[in-house]
Design an enzyme around this catalytic site. Structure first.
Site, mmCIF file in Angstrom:
data_model
loop_
_atom_site.group_PDB
_atom_site.id
_atom_site.type_symbol
_atom_site.label_atom_id
_atom_site.label_comp_id
_atom_site.label_asym_id
_atom_site.label_seq_id
_atom_site.Cartn_x
_atom_site.Cartn_y
_atom_site.Cartn_z
ATOM 1 C CD GLU A 289 -2.658 -3.551 4.334
ATOM 2 O OE1 GLU A 289 -2.700 -2.396 4.723
ATOM 3 O OE2 GLU A 289 -2.183 -3.868 3.218
ATOM 4 C CG HIS A 314 13.161 -7.178 30.276
ATOM 5 N ND1 HIS A 314 13.606 -7.650 31.491
ATOM 6 C CD2 HIS A 314 13.986 -7.717 29.329
ATOM 7 C CE1 HIS A 314 14.680 -8.406 31.296
ATOM 8 N NE2 HIS A 314 14.927 -8.474 29.993
ATOM 9 C CE LYS A 427 -4.948 3.462 0.428
ATOM 10 N NZ LYS A 427 -4.247 2.906 -0.733
HETATM 11 O O1 PA5 Z 1 -0.442 -3.404 0.840
HETATM 12 C C1 PA5 Z 1 -1.246 -2.601 0.441
HETATM 13 O O2 PA5 Z 1 -1.901 -2.797 -0.597
HETATM 14 C C2 PA5 Z 1 -1.444 -1.273 1.142
HETATM 15 O O3 PA5 Z 1 -0.914 -1.255 2.414
HETATM 16 C C3 PA5 Z 1 -0.781 -0.172 0.313
HETATM 17 O O4 PA5 Z 1 0.582 -0.463 0.183
HETATM 18 C C4 PA5 Z 1 -0.961 1.197 0.959
HETATM 19 O O5 PA5 Z 1 -2.314 1.466 1.192
HETATM 20 C C5 PA5 Z 1 -0.371 2.284 0.062
HETATM 21 O O6 PA5 Z 1 -0.980 2.238 -1.184
HETATM 22 P P1 PA5 Z 1 -0.300 2.875 -2.461
HETATM 23 O O7 PA5 Z 1 0.984 2.180 -2.708
HETATM 24 O O8 PA5 Z 1 -1.290 2.680 -3.556
HETATM 25 O O9 PA5 Z 1 -0.073 4.326 -2.139
#
Ligand code: PA5
Length: 437
Positions: A289, A314, A427
Site C-alpha cells: 500500500e 518446499h 471502497k
Molecule cells: O492502511 C490503510 O490505510 C488501510 O489498509 C486501512 O487500514 C484499511 O482500509 C481499513 O481502514 P479503516 O481503518 O479506516 O477502517
C-alpha cells in the site's frame, strides 16, 4: 549474504549498532556504491528529516509518545475482571498490526484471549457467534475512517446476538476505536449508542499504526509488554536520527532501491520463525500500500510476498531458484530462541541417527544458511536480519525499522508512501455495487 553493491555506505559505527540491536547481514561489496543509489538515499533522508521537523511524520513520533502507552494500559486495566475474551473487528491496518503483535508475543494463558474478525464472511461470523460467550467478551471495533464496510457490517452482524444475551448492558461491552469526528459513521454511532470511544490518532495511517494507541490497547489486553515494544522502536528511532544515511532503515531502503534498479521487482520477506508468519503478512500490506502507486502515468512499486521459512523451501523456493531473476529475499532469523530442544537419541541404529543430539535451532539455522547459499549461487540476492531474541523490544525495533524503511524507499522511488488511492477507489466501487447486488 547479498550481492547488492551497498558496501561503501555501511560504516563501522553502524555495524556495531547492528550487532547490538540486530544484524543486517550484507555481504560487503568493496566496489563502488552506485552513484544513483547514494544520491537517491541522501535526498530521501533529507526529505525525511524535513518532514519530521515539520511534523508530517505522525508514525515517527510514536516511540517517544509515552501517553498512548499509559492510556492503553489504563484502559486495559479498567476492563472488568469477568472479561476473558476480546473480539477485535477491523481490517487492513486496523487489524494486521494487532494480529502480528499477538502471534509473536502473546504468551499462552497471559492476558485476554484475542479473536479476530476482518471479513464479512458468513462462516467466520457464525463460528465466532457459536464460540464466544458475550457475558465474558469485550468487542473492540477498530476503524480509522469509521466508514469501512467490513467492520461496520461485522458489528451489525454480531450486535443482535450481543443484545439478546446482555440486554441493556451490551453497550458497555463495545469499545470503538476511530477518529473523533462527525464524518466517521462509527464515531456517530458510538456516541448515539453509548459505546466507549478510543481515539484513533488522526496523524497516523492504518498501516503505520502497529505501535499506535489503536493497536497498543488490544495488545495490552492480550498481556503484551507494550512499553517494551515502544522502547525497541525508540532505539531504532535514535538510530535513524543520529546515523541518517547510515541508519539501518536507510541502508535497507538503499539495498531495496538498488535491487529494484537491477530488476528486483519482487520482494520476499521470509522469517524463519513461525511466530513471525503474521509479521510477513503485516509487512506485505505495508510494502504494497505504501509503494504501489502511479506517478505521472508511470506505474511504480515492488510486489511484496509474505514468506515463511522453512515451509517455503518446499513450495516457493523452486521458483526463486530457477524462475525469473526478479526477486530479492529478506530472511528474518532469531539468534536466541526462548526455548530450544535437542533431538533424542531414540533409534541408535537408524539412518536418522545423524540428527540425534542436534538442536532444533541448529536445524533452522542450517536451513536458512543453506537456502541463502543456494539462492546466492542462483543469482538471487538475499539479506538477513537477525533479531537477538523474539521479545517486545526487538519486535518493536523490527516494526519501526520496516516502517521507516518503507517511507525512505517510497521517497527514493518518488511515491507518496502515506496515501492509498487504489484502496479508496475500491471502497467506493464496492459501496456502489452494494446497491445493485
Ligand atoms: O492502511 C490503510 O490505510 C488501510 O489498509 C486501512 O487500514 C484499511 O482500509 C481499513 O481502514 P479503516 O481503518 O479506516 O477502517
Amino acid at each position: 549474504m547479498c550481492v547488492l553493491e551497498i558496501g561503501c555506505i555501511i560504516s563501522e559505527q553502524c555495524l556495531n549498532f547492528v550487532m547490538r540491536l540486530f544484524t543486517l547481514d550484507i555481504e560487503l561489496n568493496k566496489g563502488k556504491t552506485s552513484e544513483k543509489v547514494s544520491r537517491a538515499l541522501e535526498r530521501s533522508v533529507e526529505r525525511f528529516r524535513i518532514d519530521y521537523q515539520e511534523n508530517r511524520l505522525g508514525f515517527f513520533e510514536l516511540p517517544a509518545d509515552r501517553s498512548s502507552c499509559a492510556l492503553a494500559q489504563h484502559w486495559a486495566k479498567e476492563t472488568p475482571k469477568d472479561i476473558t475474551d476480546v473480539l477485535l473487528i477491523g481490517i487492513g491496518g486496523s487489524d494486521l498490526g494487532v494480529r502480528m503483535l499477538c502471534q509473536a508475543l502473546q504468551k499462552t494463558g497471559a492476558g485476554k484471549r484475542l479473536h479476530f474478525l476482518s471479513a464479512p464472511d458468513p462462516d467466520s461470523v457464525s463460528e465466532i457467534l457459536s464460540r464466544l460467550d458475550w457475558r465474558r467478551t469485550l468487542v473492540n471495533v477498530v476503524s480509522k475512517s469509521g466508514n469501512t464496510l467490513e467492520p461496520i457490517s461485522l458489528l451489525l452482524a454480531i450486535w443482535p446476538s450481543m443484545k439478546k444475551t446482555l440486554g441493556k448492558r451490551a453497550k458497555e461491552r463495545v469499545v470503538v476505536t476511530t477518529e473523533e469526528q462527525e464524518k466517521s459513521k462509527l464515531f456517530c454511532l458510538a456516541k448515539e449508542e453509548g459505546f466507549r470511544i478510543l481515539p484513533f490518532p488522526p496523524s497516523i495511517g492504518g498501516r503505520f499504526s502497529a505501535l499506535a494507541l489503536s493497536s497498543l490497547y488490544p495488545a495490552a489486553l492480550a498481556g503484551i509488554d507494550i512499553r517494551g515494544l515502544l522502547s525497541g522502536a525508540k532505539a531504532m528511532m535514535d538510530d535513524v536520527l543520529t546515523k541518517t544515511t547510515y541508519s539501518l532503515p536507510a541502508q535497507y531502503a538503499a539495498a531495496m532501491y538498488a535491487a529494484i534498479e537491477r530488476g528486483g521487482s519482487i520482494h520476499v520477506c521470509m522469517p524463519y520463525a513461525a511466530r513471525l508468519d503474521a509479521f510477513a503478512v503485516w509487512y506485505r500490506q505495508l510494502w504494497a500500500e505504501s509503494l504501489g502507486k502511479t506517478v505521472r502515468g508511470k506505474r511504480i512499486g515492488p510486489t511484496p510476498i509474505a514468506g515463511t521459512g522453512p515451509v517455503d523451501q518446499h513450495s516457493q523456493l523452486q521458483l526463486y531458484q530457477d524462475g525469473p531473476q526478479d526477486k530479492v529475499i529478506t530472511f528474518i532469523e532469531i539468534d536466541r530462541w526462548e526455548k530450544d530442544m535437542r533431538l533424542a537419541f531414540a533409534w541408535k541404529n537408524m539412518p536418522l541417527d545423524g540428527l540425534a543430539g542436534t538442536k532444533l535451532s541448529t536445524i533452522m539455522k542450517a536451513e536458512r544458511l543453506g537456502v541463502a547459499e543456494a539462492l546466492h549461487d542462483a543469482g538471487c540476492p538475499t539479506l538477513t536480519i537477525t533479531i537477538p531474541t523474539l521479545n517486545a523490544f526487538h519486535l518493536g525495533s523490527l516494526c519501526f525499522f520496516y516502517e521507516v524503511s518503507v517511507v525512505l524507499l517510497g521517497y527514493m522511488l518518488g511515491v507518496d508512501p502515506f496515501d492509498q488511492p487504489g484502496v479508496e477507489a475500491a471502497k467506493r466501487a464496492t459501496a456502489k455495487r452494494l446497491l445493485t447486488c
